[in-house]
Design an enzyme around this catalytic site. Structure first.
Site, PDB file in Angstrom:
ATOM      1  N   ASP A 181       0.797  -1.077   0.081  1.00  0.00           N
ATOM      2  CA  ASP A 181      -0.050   0.047   0.042  1.00  0.00           C
ATOM      3  C   ASP A 181       0.906   1.042   0.086  1.00  0.00           C
ATOM      4  OD1 ASP A 181      -2.278   1.600  -0.094  1.00  0.00           O
ATOM      5  OD2 ASP A 181      -2.665   1.353   2.117  1.00  0.00           O
ATOM      6  N   HIS A 182       0.430   2.290  -0.405  1.00  0.00           N
ATOM      7  CA  HIS A 182       0.890   3.681  -0.126  1.00  0.00           C
ATOM      8  C   HIS A 182       0.635   4.505   0.909  1.00  0.00           C
ATOM      9  CE1 HIS A 182       1.006   3.937  -5.063  1.00  0.00           C
ATOM     10  NE2 HIS A 182       2.211   3.409  -4.496  1.00  0.00           N
ATOM     11  N   TYR A 230      -4.985   4.457   0.493  1.00  0.00           N
ATOM     12  CA  TYR A 230      -5.953   3.617   0.042  1.00  0.00           C
ATOM     13  C   TYR A 230      -5.766   3.016  -1.350  1.00  0.00           C
ATOM     14  CZ  TYR A 230      -8.496   6.776   3.365  1.00  0.00           C
ATOM     15  OH  TYR A 230      -8.816   7.180   4.651  1.00  0.00           O
ATOM     16  N   HIS A 231      -4.291   2.456  -1.650  1.00  0.00           N
ATOM     17  CA  HIS A 231      -4.030   1.987  -2.757  1.00  0.00           C
ATOM     18  C   HIS A 231      -3.529   0.443  -2.349  1.00  0.00           C
ATOM     19  CE1 HIS A 231      -2.931   6.231  -4.076  1.00  0.00           C
ATOM     20  NE2 HIS A 231      -4.487   6.015  -4.212  1.00  0.00           N
ATOM     21  N   PRO A 232      -4.361  -0.387  -1.927  1.00  0.00           N
ATOM     22  CA  PRO A 232      -3.807  -1.865  -1.451  1.00  0.00           C
ATOM     23  C   PRO A 232      -3.713  -2.512  -2.910  1.00  0.00           C
ATOM     24  CG  PRO A 232      -5.995  -1.599  -1.172  1.00  0.00           C
ATOM     25  CD  PRO A 232      -5.561  -0.113  -1.409  1.00  0.00           C
TER      26      PRO A 232
END
Length: 549
Positions: free
Chosen positions: A290-291, A464-466
Site C-alpha cells: 500500500d501507499h 487507499y492503494h492496496p
C-alpha cells in the site's frame, strides 16, 4: 442463472471486463455486485469526495489490525461497496504509473505486462482532454481531464518546485512523469466519471449483460474446475453457473478472501479455518502492499484558500450550483496540482508523490485550523514493507484480517523523514512568500529524526492503494497466484483481474492501472491478439545517477 462469464465485482477492472467481454455480442456476462446504486450527489459531485468513503452505505469500512510501527493504530482501509466499486468512492485522481513500474512487473514474472505491452491499453481506455499528443488515448470510454486550476496556490506550488530546481512536466501521464505540474482527474461534464459510468452502464444496455445484486460467498470448484459462484440474496443460497469462466475482481482484500473461502490458499491456514483445501497456494493473501502518506499543512497569509467555502451555508451554495448547473467548485476534486519526484541521486524513477490542495483540511472534511491554509499530501510510493490478508473465520460475511505491516522496512523511515524536510524546502521557496504563514503540521518544533518519527507514527495513514494479494507471476513461482494470462494457477476456468494481481506497487494512484488490467485481461480471456507493443520511449532524467532533481 448462468452466463459464459461470471464476474465477481463491478469495480474498476470488473466494469471494464464486463464491457469488453460483451461488446461483440457473442458472449453472455453476469456481474455480481453486493453494493447499491451510485446515483446521488455524494458520489457524483467531485467535491463531495470525502462523503462516500465515510458512509457505510458505500464503503465496506475495513480496518487493519493494530499496526506495531504506528502506535498500534488500526488504519482505515476503505473499499467501495457500490456500483463501480472503489472507482465510485475514490479521490478521482488519475495516474497511469511510471514505465519502470510495469517493466518491474515483467522482471517479477508477469511476462507480457511490461510498459511497452500495457501502454496501448492505457491509450485504448482513455478519452484524454488536453494530454500529450501521441502518448494519450482520445476516444476511449474513460474521460480524463485537468482541473481549471484557478486558485493561485496551485501555481505557487508548481513555481516553488521549479525554484527548488526540480523538473516541470506538462503531462505526467504522457512521456515525462517526473516533475511538478497539473493533476488529472476522472471527471467529466461536472461529475465523477467512474468505471461504472465509463463501462458498466453502457454495457448493461446490451441484452447479453446482466447485473445481479447479491453477496458472493465462494467460487464453486468441481473436479479442479470453477463452475460457478455460490451467492446469497434475499436470504437464499443460489448458484450462478459459469459456462466458460469465473473472474474474481473483488479488490485486494476480498479477492484473496473469496479464493480462500473457496479452498484456494495457504493450506495450513485454510485447515485452521475448517475449510477443505482444494489448491494449496501460499501466495493467496500474501504480498499486501500500500501507499502511505501524511499531510503537511501550512497557514496562508492571504485569504485565497478554499477555507471560505467550508461553512455549511457556503457548501450549500456550492452544492446548489453543482446540482442545477454542473458548474463551480463542486465539479472538481480540488487536487489540481501535483509533483512526482526522486528522493535521492541514483533513484531512477520518481518515488515521492505530492497531491497539493488549496486548503488545510483532513480527508473527512474537518478543517485543520480556523484560518486559511494549504497542504500537500506527501507519500513515499515504493515501500518495501509487505503485509497479508487472511481469513477471520470460515464465515463469508466476516471481515478479512488485514495486516499491512506498515513501516516495517527501515528504508521507509529514512524516506519519509526526507519527505518532511523536502516539503519544508518546497514551501520555503519565494513563490510562497506572499502566502506562507506558520506551519500547522508537523509543526515548527518537529525537527530531529526522533521528533519526525514520533509525528509519523501518529499521523501516517493509508493512501487507499492496496494491491498484490493475488500476485501475478510465472507458474514456477510458488508465491504466484495467477499466471500472466490472469488464470489462477492449478484451477481451470478461474481468473483474477484487479489490483490484487499487481506483483508490485505502481507509482501513483491505482484506479488507472486497475482499469487497464481489466482492459488487458479481457483480451486474454477472449483469446484475442494483444494490442501491438509500443515502441515509444519515456523520458528518464539524464541526471538521475548524480542528482535528485
Amino acid at each position: 442463472m448462468q452466463a459464459d462469464f461470471v464476474i465477481i465485482g463491478s469495480g474498476s477492472a470488473g466494469s471494464a471486463m464486463a464491457s469488453r467481454l460483451s461488446e461483440d455480442g457473442k458472449h453472455t456476462v453476469i456481474v455480481l455486485e453486493f453494493g447499491g446504486s451510485d446515483v446521488g450527489p455524494f458520489i457524483q459531485m467531485p467535491a463531495a469526495l470525502a462523503w462516500p468513503m465515510s458512509m457505510d452505505r458505500y464503503n465496506w469500512g475495513y480496518l487493519s489490525e493494530p499496526e506495531p510501527q504506528l502506535n498500534n493504530r488500526r488504519i482505515t482501509a476503505p473499499r467501495g461497496k457500490v456500483i463501480g466499486g472503489s472507482s465510485s468512492i475514490n479521490g478521482m485522481v488519475y495516474v497511469r504509473g511510471h514505465a519502470e513500474d510495469f517493466n518491474r512487473w515483467e522482471e517479477l514474472g508477469a511476462q507480457g505486462w511490461a510498459y511497452a505491452d500495457v501502454l496501448p491499453y492505457f491509450k485504448r481506455m482513455e478519452h484524454s482532454h488536453g494530454g500529450e499528443e501521441g502518448w494519450r488515448g482520445t476516444d476511449g470510454p474513460l474521460h480524463v481531464r485537468r482541473g481549471d486550476a484557478r486558485n493561485p496556490l496551485f501555481h505557487a506550488f508548481i513555481e516553488a518546485g521549479k525554484q527548488a530546481g526540480f523538473e516541470a512536466t506538462e503531462d505526467y501521464n504522457g512521456g515525462k512523469q517526473e516533475g511538478f505540474g497539473l493533476m488529472e482527474q476522472t471527471t467529466w461534464m461536472g461529475r465523477r466519471w467512474s468505471a461504472a459510468t465509463a463501462y458498466l452502464k453502457p454495457a448493461l444496455k446490451r441484452p447479453n449483460v446482466e447485473l445481479i445484486r447479491c453477496f458472493a460467498r465462494k467460487v464453486v470448484i468441481e473436479n479442479g474446475r470453477a463452475t460457478g459462484v455460490e451467492i446469497e440474496r434475499g436470504g437464499k443460497i443460489e448458484i450462478v453457473k459459469a459456462n466458460s469462466e469465473v473472474i474474481v475482481s473483488a479488490s485486494s482484500f476480498n479477492s484473496p478472501k473469496l479464493l480462500m473461502l473457496s479452498g484456494i490458499g495457504p493450506g495450513q491456514h485454510l485447515q485452521e479455518m475448517g475449510i477443505e483445501v482444494k489448491i494449496d497456494r501460499p501466495g493467496v493473501g500474501a504480498n499486501l502492499q500500500d501507499h502511505m502518506e501524511f499531510y503537511f499543512q501550512q497557514t496562508s497569509l492571504k485569504p485565497v484558500s478554499l477555507y471560505s467555502w467550508l461553512p455549511w451555508y457556503m457548501q450549500g451554495i456550492v452544492g446548489a450550483q453543482w446540482m442545477f448547473f454542473k458548474s463551480g467548485l463542486g465539479t472538481s476534486n480540488q487536487f489540481e496540482a501535483c509533483a512526482f519526484l526522486r528522493s535521492a541521486p541514483g533513484v531512477k524513477q520518481p518515488d515521492i508523490q505530492y497531491h497539493f490542495l488549496p486548503v488545510a483540511i483532513s480527508y473527512d472534511g474537518k478543517a485543520a485550523a480556523k484560518s486559511h491554509g494549504f497542504q500537500a499530501h506527501v507519500g513515499y510510493n515504493l515501500s518495501k514493507s509487505r503485509g497479508a490478508v487472511t481469513l477471520r473465520s470460515s464465515d463469508p460475511k466476516a471481515d478479512p484480517v488485514i495486516r499491512f505491516n506498515y513501516m516495517s522496512h527501515p528504508e521507509d523511515w529514512e524516506k519519509f523523514r526526507h519527505c518532511v524536510r523536502l516539503t519544508r524546502e518546497i514551501f520555503g521557496q519565494k513563490a510562497f512568500d506572499d502566502y506562507r504563514g506558520p506551519e500547522i503540521q508537523p509543526g515548527p518544533d518537529v525537527q530531529t529524526d526522533d521528533q519526525i518519527d514520533a509525528f509519523l507514527r501518529e499521523h501516517l495513514e493509508s493512501a487507499y492503494h492496496p494491491c498484490g494479494t493475488c500476485k501475478m507471476g510465472s507458474k514456477d513461482d510458488p508465491m504466484a497466484v495467477v499466471d500472466p494470462d490472469t488464470r489462477v494457477i492449478g484451477v481451470e476456468g478461474l481468473r483474477v483481474a484487479d489490483s490484487s494481481i499487481f506483483p508490485s506497487l505502481t507509482y501513483g494512484n491505482l484506479n488507472g492501472p486497475s482499469i487497464m488490467t481489466g482492459e488487458k485481461a479481457a483480451d486474454h480471456i477472449l483469446g484475442k491478439p494483444r494490442l501491438a507493443r509500443s515502441n515509444q520511449e519515456p523520458w528518464i532524467n539524464p541526471r538521475w545517477e548524480v542528482s535528485d532533481r
